[in-house]
Write a protein that holds these residues in place. Structure first.
Motif, PDB file in Angstrom:
ATOM      1  N   LEU A  69      -6.836  15.017 -17.999  1.00 18.86           N
ATOM      2  CA  LEU A  69      -6.966  13.867 -17.101  1.00 18.86           C
ATOM      3  C   LEU A  69      -6.355  14.145 -15.736  1.00 18.86           C
ATOM      4  O   LEU A  69      -6.648  13.448 -14.759  1.00 18.86           O
ATOM      5  N   ASP A  70      -5.482  15.142 -15.676  1.00 20.54           N
ATOM      6  CA  ASP A  70      -4.901  15.615 -14.421  1.00 20.54           C
ATOM      7  C   ASP A  70      -4.165  14.514 -13.666  1.00 20.54           C
ATOM      8  O   ASP A  70      -4.397  14.279 -12.486  1.00 20.54           O
ATOM      9  N   LYS A  71      -3.269  13.860 -14.382  1.00 24.07           N
ATOM     10  CA  LYS A  71      -2.398  12.866 -13.775  1.00 24.07           C
ATOM     11  C   LYS A  71      -0.959  13.127 -14.221  1.00 24.07           C
ATOM     12  O   LYS A  71      -0.731  13.501 -15.376  1.00 24.07           O
ATOM     13  N   PRO A  72       0.011  12.917 -13.339  1.00 23.69           N
ATOM     14  CA  PRO A  72       1.413  13.144 -13.741  1.00 23.69           C
ATOM     15  C   PRO A  72       1.870  12.148 -14.789  1.00 23.69           C
ATOM     16  O   PRO A  72       1.400  11.005 -14.838  1.00 23.69           O
ATOM     17  N   VAL A  73       2.802  12.586 -15.607  1.00 24.70           N
ATOM     18  CA  VAL A  73       3.337  11.798 -16.716  1.00 24.70           C
ATOM     19  C   VAL A  73       4.819  11.526 -16.472  1.00 24.70           C
ATOM     20  O   VAL A  73       5.575  12.431 -16.097  1.00 24.70           O
ATOM     21  N   LEU A  74       5.213  10.280 -16.697  1.00 19.71           N
ATOM     22  CA  LEU A  74       6.624   9.909 -16.659  1.00 19.71           C
ATOM     23  C   LEU A  74       7.026   9.393 -18.034  1.00 19.71           C
ATOM     24  O   LEU A  74       6.360   8.505 -18.580  1.00 19.71           O
ATOM     25  N   ILE A  75       8.080   9.927 -18.595  1.00 20.97           N
ATOM     26  CA  ILE A  75       8.624   9.402 -19.850  1.00 20.97           C
ATOM     27  C   ILE A  75       9.531   8.246 -19.473  1.00 20.97           C
ATOM     28  O   ILE A  75      10.660   8.438 -19.019  1.00 20.97           O
ATOM     29  N   SER A  76       9.024   7.036 -19.652  1.00 19.99           N
ATOM     30  CA  SER A  76       9.714   5.852 -19.144  1.00 19.99           C
ATOM     31  C   SER A  76      10.753   5.295 -20.109  1.00 19.99           C
ATOM     32  O   SER A  76      11.530   4.412 -19.727  1.00 19.99           O
ATOM     33  N   GLU A  77      10.777   5.772 -21.341  1.00 20.37           N
ATOM     34  CA  GLU A  77      11.849   5.451 -22.289  1.00 20.37           C
ATOM     35  C   GLU A  77      11.987   6.588 -23.289  1.00 20.37           C
ATOM     36  O   GLU A  77      10.984   7.113 -23.790  1.00 20.37           O
ATOM     37  N   VAL A  96       1.086   8.045 -15.216  1.00 26.10           N
ATOM     38  CA  VAL A  96       0.928   7.445 -16.543  1.00 26.10           C
ATOM     39  C   VAL A  96       2.283   7.528 -17.248  1.00 26.10           C
ATOM     40  O   VAL A  96       2.842   8.618 -17.399  1.00 26.10           O
ATOM     41  N   SER A  97       2.800   6.385 -17.638  1.00 25.33           N
ATOM     42  CA  SER A  97       4.138   6.342 -18.241  1.00 25.33           C
ATOM     43  C   SER A  97       4.054   6.081 -19.737  1.00 25.33           C
ATOM     44  O   SER A  97       3.262   5.257 -20.197  1.00 25.33           O
ATOM     45  N   PHE A  98       4.889   6.793 -20.483  1.00 25.68           N
ATOM     46  CA  PHE A  98       4.948   6.668 -21.936  1.00 25.68           C
ATOM     47  C   PHE A  98       6.385   6.393 -22.369  1.00 25.68           C
ATOM     48  O   PHE A  98       7.318   7.060 -21.915  1.00 25.68           O
ATOM     49  N   ASN A  99       6.556   5.424 -23.253  1.00 20.21           N
ATOM     50  CA  ASN A  99       7.821   5.225 -23.954  1.00 20.21           C
ATOM     51  C   ASN A  99       7.719   5.984 -25.264  1.00 20.21           C
ATOM     52  O   ASN A  99       6.941   5.599 -26.145  1.00 20.21           O
ATOM     53  N   THR A 100       8.468   7.048 -25.397  1.00 22.22           N
ATOM     54  CA  THR A 100       8.319   7.875 -26.594  1.00 22.22           C
ATOM     55  C   THR A 100       9.679   8.253 -27.162  1.00 22.22           C
ATOM     56  O   THR A 100      10.569   8.712 -26.439  1.00 22.22           O
ATOM     57  N   TYR A 101       9.823   8.031 -28.450  1.00 18.71           N
ATOM     58  CA  TYR A 101      11.080   8.302 -29.139  1.00 18.71           C
ATOM     59  C   TYR A 101      10.848   9.443 -30.127  1.00 18.71           C
ATOM     60  O   TYR A 101      10.645   9.240 -31.319  1.00 18.71           O
ATOM     61  N   THR A 102      10.855  10.646 -29.581  1.00 20.42           N
ATOM     62  CA  THR A 102      10.556  11.857 -30.340  1.00 20.42           C
ATOM     63  C   THR A 102      11.553  12.948 -29.967  1.00 20.42           C
ATOM     64  O   THR A 102      12.300  12.803 -28.998  1.00 20.42           O
ATOM     65  N   ASP A 103      11.538  14.050 -30.712  1.00 16.60           N
ATOM     66  CA  ASP A 103      12.509  15.111 -30.448  1.00 16.60           C
ATOM     67  C   ASP A 103      12.280  15.766 -29.090  1.00 16.60           C
ATOM     68  O   ASP A 103      13.226  16.107 -28.378  1.00 16.60           O
ATOM     69  N   ILE A 104      11.009  15.977 -28.725  1.00 19.16           N
ATOM     70  CA  ILE A 104      10.653  16.448 -27.393  1.00 19.16           C
ATOM     71  C   ILE A 104       9.501  15.571 -26.900  1.00 19.16           C
ATOM     72  O   ILE A 104       8.761  14.994 -27.704  1.00 19.16           O
ATOM     73  N   PRO A 112       0.793  -1.231   0.000  1.00 21.20           N
ATOM     74  CA  PRO A 112       0.000   0.000   0.000  1.00 21.20           C
ATOM     75  C   PRO A 112       0.825   1.280   0.000  1.00 21.20           C
ATOM     76  O   PRO A 112       0.269   2.377  -0.107  1.00 21.20           O
ATOM     77  N   HIS A 113       2.149   1.161   0.111  1.00 20.84           N
ATOM     78  CA  HIS A 113       2.983   2.352   0.277  1.00 20.84           C
ATOM     79  C   HIS A 113       3.455   2.973  -1.034  1.00 20.84           C
ATOM     80  O   HIS A 113       3.685   4.184  -1.099  1.00 20.84           O
ATOM     81  N   HIS A 114       3.629   2.140  -2.072  1.00 23.55           N
ATOM     82  CA  HIS A 114       4.378   2.604  -3.237  1.00 23.55           C
ATOM     83  C   HIS A 114       3.505   2.888  -4.446  1.00 23.55           C
ATOM     84  O   HIS A 114       2.368   2.410  -4.546  1.00 23.55           O
ATOM     85  N   LEU A 115       4.077   3.628  -5.370  1.00 13.89           N
ATOM     86  CA  LEU A 115       3.343   4.120  -6.535  1.00 13.89           C
ATOM     87  C   LEU A 115       3.183   3.053  -7.611  1.00 13.89           C
ATOM     88  O   LEU A 115       4.069   2.221  -7.821  1.00 13.89           O
ATOM     89  N   PHE A 116       2.052   3.132  -8.301  1.00 17.37           N
ATOM     90  CA  PHE A 116       1.835   2.360  -9.524  1.00 17.37           C
ATOM     91  C   PHE A 116       2.152   3.304 -10.679  1.00 17.37           C
ATOM     92  O   PHE A 116       1.424   4.258 -10.931  1.00 17.37           O
ATOM     93  N   LEU A 117       3.259   3.037 -11.374  1.00 13.86           N
ATOM     94  CA  LEU A 117       3.797   3.958 -12.380  1.00 13.86           C
ATOM     95  C   LEU A 117       3.269   3.703 -13.790  1.00 13.86           C
ATOM     96  O   LEU A 117       3.794   4.250 -14.754  1.00 13.86           O
ATOM     97  N   GLY A 118       2.238   2.871 -13.921  1.00 14.02           N
ATOM     98  CA  GLY A 118       1.623   2.670 -15.228  1.00 14.02           C
ATOM     99  C   GLY A 118       2.224   1.525 -16.003  1.00 14.02           C
ATOM    100  O   GLY A 118       2.983   0.704 -15.470  1.00 14.02           O
ATOM    101  N   GLY A 119       1.873   1.480 -17.290  1.00 18.20           N
ATOM    102  CA  GLY A 119       2.217   0.343 -18.136  1.00 18.20           C
ATOM    103  C   GLY A 119       3.165   0.643 -19.270  1.00 18.20           C
ATOM    104  O   GLY A 119       3.238  -0.136 -20.219  1.00 18.20           O
ATOM    105  N   ARG A 120       3.867   1.795 -19.242  1.00 22.53           N
ATOM    106  CA  ARG A 120       4.881   2.088 -20.244  1.00 22.53           C
ATOM    107  C   ARG A 120       4.286   1.995 -21.649  1.00 22.53           C
ATOM    108  O   ARG A 120       4.641   1.148 -22.463  1.00 22.53           O
ATOM    109  N   PHE A 121       3.372   2.903 -21.950  1.00 24.32           N
ATOM    110  CA  PHE A 121       2.662   2.889 -23.227  1.00 24.32           C
ATOM    111  C   PHE A 121       3.593   3.140 -24.405  1.00 24.32           C
ATOM    112  O   PHE A 121       4.438   4.031 -24.386  1.00 24.32           O
ATOM    113  N   ALA A 122       3.404   2.363 -25.463  1.00 25.83           N
ATOM    114  CA  ALA A 122       3.959   2.657 -26.787  1.00 25.83           C
ATOM    115  C   ALA A 122       2.740   2.863 -27.688  1.00 25.83           C
ATOM    116  O   ALA A 122       2.222   3.967 -27.782  1.00 25.83           O
TER     117      ALA A 122
END
Length: 698
Positions: free
Chosen positions: A599-607, A578-586, A551-561
């Motif tokens: 959606l008001d949720k933080p985003v992590l660029i996971s790749e 919500v995590s995204f694997n994204t290979y783009t310039d920005i 119950p203590h730790h974060l669920f960081l999502g599914g690394r969307f492609a």
């Protein structure tokens, strides 16, 4: 060297002089000047390809068709007369719609022999996604091999060879000479022979970090150790977890998320803002490469005995259900781990402990603060940097094809066996870390096939569900929803604009569901609802298991492609990030930033990464730059754009080490995308740029 069954072995079609064995037709191409004799005595002729849609030279038999039975390669003498590279399309036509086609870049400079295998060919067949750079020196001859050839021809009835350029904007000049065919595939074999040295480096090029002896390898590491001592002392103003002391937030004793003044933050256990700068796949055993069957590629391989035996192993990556390995040859058998062997050369029998200590020093010195996915668990347990955990959900449960299936088919979350597999996977992942404040959180799976391919790809999971086996739990769940909404098959048929005699027809394996269209908006509405139901079921199941076990730790999502709006919305509902694997310039070009803001949720660029092909490995990665010197600025641009976005809470680089030149085990990926090379020597210029950005990021 036959071009027709009635010709002698010495006769060839000549683009530099008239020849009775072939007829040459020029289409938007002009023959210019007189024939010329190259430095090696070969006669050549200048041809100017005019600005047009497809200027081309068509070489045809003087009569009938050529019979190339028993021949293996087409050879063409070519020289670029421009000051820049030109693109040349080579097409062989045997009639009845059968063609062989290749596109090559011809570099300026001395004359070359262009070689086209007379059958479909790809570097993937040699076990790697990208083949060696061309041209190469083949016993003193400059050879430009087509490493990718598509199509098929009837060798007994060849009608034409076409040499074209795709829509040149200005006239382009090539010097062309003999065209001939030869027996066998000797050139293809030669292109891959002896390309790897004892350190796992490409043999035919040099670069600053390349080594040629054990002494040079140890000296490079010794120089870096001296530098690290100085660099480690520079990071200031951070709490023990790497959080910013100037951003005080709620203190809970665990990593969590918090929005303050319109900006999302990850928050350290001590209550400070934390922008996650991570690296994926930090592991000493990350990427061996298969050797069995292609020993000819490797020079001076260590023996599989004594101390070196530890770096040999066996594997099998044959997965017919996964597109990632499609067409990859040499995908099972004995492999060798060059990276580990080089670590042993540097530090002897205690190489693993030395590598772990050195790697943690590097990450902190370079301004990284997170150990990303697929990394050595011991690095996180050292409690010098926060870390993540991967929940790899595997088991004997049903699956669904979305039509993409790059890493495999989608798990069926409606299958009770999937629910049980999630419980097992979460329990395993959290067993030794649930009470560790250094754990940032969990990722679940990676790059699942939430969508299919093409314009209708968004609906792939819906149509794939209905196309599935009659016993599929997902299919039965979808049909139950449709029965409840429509009541009768006739009402469903009317809404979807199709014929449906009974529910049994819908339940049958292989049902061809209609694509959404304007005339029948109910299809779109029903598919959208199903995609959301599917994603809700998946993320709800995983989230419940995590919250129950940890119950203590974060669920960081599914690394969307690949993904759908429905899957992203479901992830935002059940995940902390919500995590995204994204290979783009920005990063903002890799996901729907406006929707995520709503959606008001933080985003992590996971790749993310930027690669080039001037440091050994042949591939440039998914996002490429022109050369090594451009990787640093590209990194800076990406990370600064992420940090300036109030919804993005971190970026994780993929990955720590370059991939093997001859391809990693899983799928033959072989790109220069690492912070360090196969010898564990950092790419100094790139690392310097990365460090500068990381340490001064605001």
């Amino acid at each position: 060297m036959l071009f027709a069954s009635q010709l002698s072995a010495t006769e060839v079609a000549r683009l530099a002089a008239p020849d009775a064995s072939a007829r040459i037709v020029l289409q938007q191409v002009q023959r210019t000047g007189h024939t010329e004799t190259a430095a090696d005595g070969v006669i050549q002729q200048r041809y100017e390809f005019q600005p047009a849609a497809q200027p081309q030279i068509v070489i045809q038999p003087a009569q009938g068709a050529w019979n190339w039975s028993g021949q293996g390669e087409l050879h063409l003498r070519v020289q670029d007369a421009m000051a820049w590279a030109v693109t040349l399309d080579v097409d062989i036509d045997s009639g009845a719609g059968k063609h062989l086609h290749a596109t090559l870049g011809v570099l300026p400079g001395p004359a070359q022999t262009l070689v086209l295998p007379l059958h479909a060919m790809s570097s993937r067949a040699f076990g790697m996604q990208v083949g060696p750079p061309m041209p190469f020196d083949d016993h003193g001859r400059s050879v430009l091999l087509a490493t990718t050839v598509r199509g098929d021809i009837d060798l007994q009835a060849v009608h034409a060879i076409r040499l074209g350029m795709p829509a040149p904007k200005a006239a382009q000049t090539l010097l062309l000479g003999n065209v001939e065919v030869e027996v066998g595939d000797a050139t293809s074999r030669n292109a891959y022979t002896g390309i790897i040295d004892r350190y796992g480096q490409y043999t035919r090029e040099n670069w600053p970090e390349k080594v040629d002896s054990d002494a040079a390898l140890r000296a490079a590491h010794a120089r870096e150790r001296a530098t690290l001592k100085t660099e480690l002392a520079e990071a200031k103003g951070l709490d023990v977890y790497g959080g910013r002391m100037d951003v005080p937030l709620r203190k809970t004793g665990w990593f969590h998320t918090q929005k303050q003044d319109g900006r999302w933050w990850l928050v350290t256990p001590d209550g400070h803002g934390f922008f996650s700068l991570g690296v994926n796949a930090i592991a000493a055993s990350q990427d061996p490469t298969y050797v069995q069957g292609r020993e000819f590629m490797f020079r001076d391989l260590p023996p599989d005995s004594g101390a070196w035996a530890a770096f040999w192993g066996k594997g099998d990556d044959r997965r017919p259900d996964a597109g990632a390995g499609a067409g990859i040859g040499y995908d099972h058998g004995r492999w060798f781990d060059f990276y580990q062997a080089n670590l042993y050369r540097v530090d002897g029998k205690d190489w693993l402990a030395a590598w772990r200590s050195r790697t943690l020093d590097r990450l902190k010195a370079w301004g990284f603060n997170t150990i990303g996915n697929w990394s050595d668990p011991a690095l996180g347990q050292a409690h010098r940097l926060p870390y993540t955990r991967s929940i790899d959900i595997r088991g004997d449960f049903a699956n669904v094809s979305s039509g993409y299936d790059y890493w495999g088919r989608m798990p069926d979350p409606f299958d009770p066996r999937f629910v049980q597999a999630v419980k097992v996977a979460v329990a395993k992942a959290s067993a030794d870390v649930r009470n560790d404040p250094w754990l940032l959180g969990y990722f679940a799976d990676n790059e699942l096939a939430w969508a299919g391919i093409g314009p209708q790809g968004r609906w792939g999971l819906a149509t794939g569900t209905l196309r599935g086996d009659a016993r599929s739990p997902a299919k039965q769940a979808f049909i139950a929803v449709l029965k409840k909404k429509y009541g009768t098959p006739q009402k469903l048929a009317a809404a979807w604009g199709m014929t449906l005699a009974s529910w049994n027809a819908l339940e049958a394996t292989g049902f061809a569901a209609p694509a959404p269209n304007e005339a029948h908006p109910a299809i779109t509405a029903d598919y959208e609802a199903w995609l959301r139901d599917y994603a809700d079921t998946y993320f709800r199941t995983v989230a419940a298991a995590i919250h129950r076990d940890d119950p203590h730790h974060l669920f960081l999502g599914g690394r969307f492609a690949v993904r759908t709006p429905e899957a992203v919305a479901s992830c935002a509902k059940y995940c902390d990030v919500v995590s995204f694997n994204t290979y783009t310039d920005i990063p903002q070009h890799g996901f729907d930033a406006a929707t995520m803001h709503k959606l008001d949720k933080p985003v992590l660029i996971s790749e993310f990464h930027f690669g080039s092909n001037d440091r050994g490995p042949f591939g440039k990665g998914v996002a490429s730059v022109w050369n090594e010197s451009e990787r640093g600025p590209a990194y800076a641009r990406f990370v600064q754009a992420a940090a300036s976005d109030p919804d993005i809470v971190g970026t994780h680089w993929f990955d720590y080490t370059d991939q093997p030149v001859t391809g990693r085990l899983l799928d033959g990926e072989n790109s220069h995308i690492g912070l360090v090379g196969i010898t564990d020597i950092p790419f100094a210029g790139f690392v310097k740029a990365v460090r500068e950005v990381n340490l001064h990021l605001k």
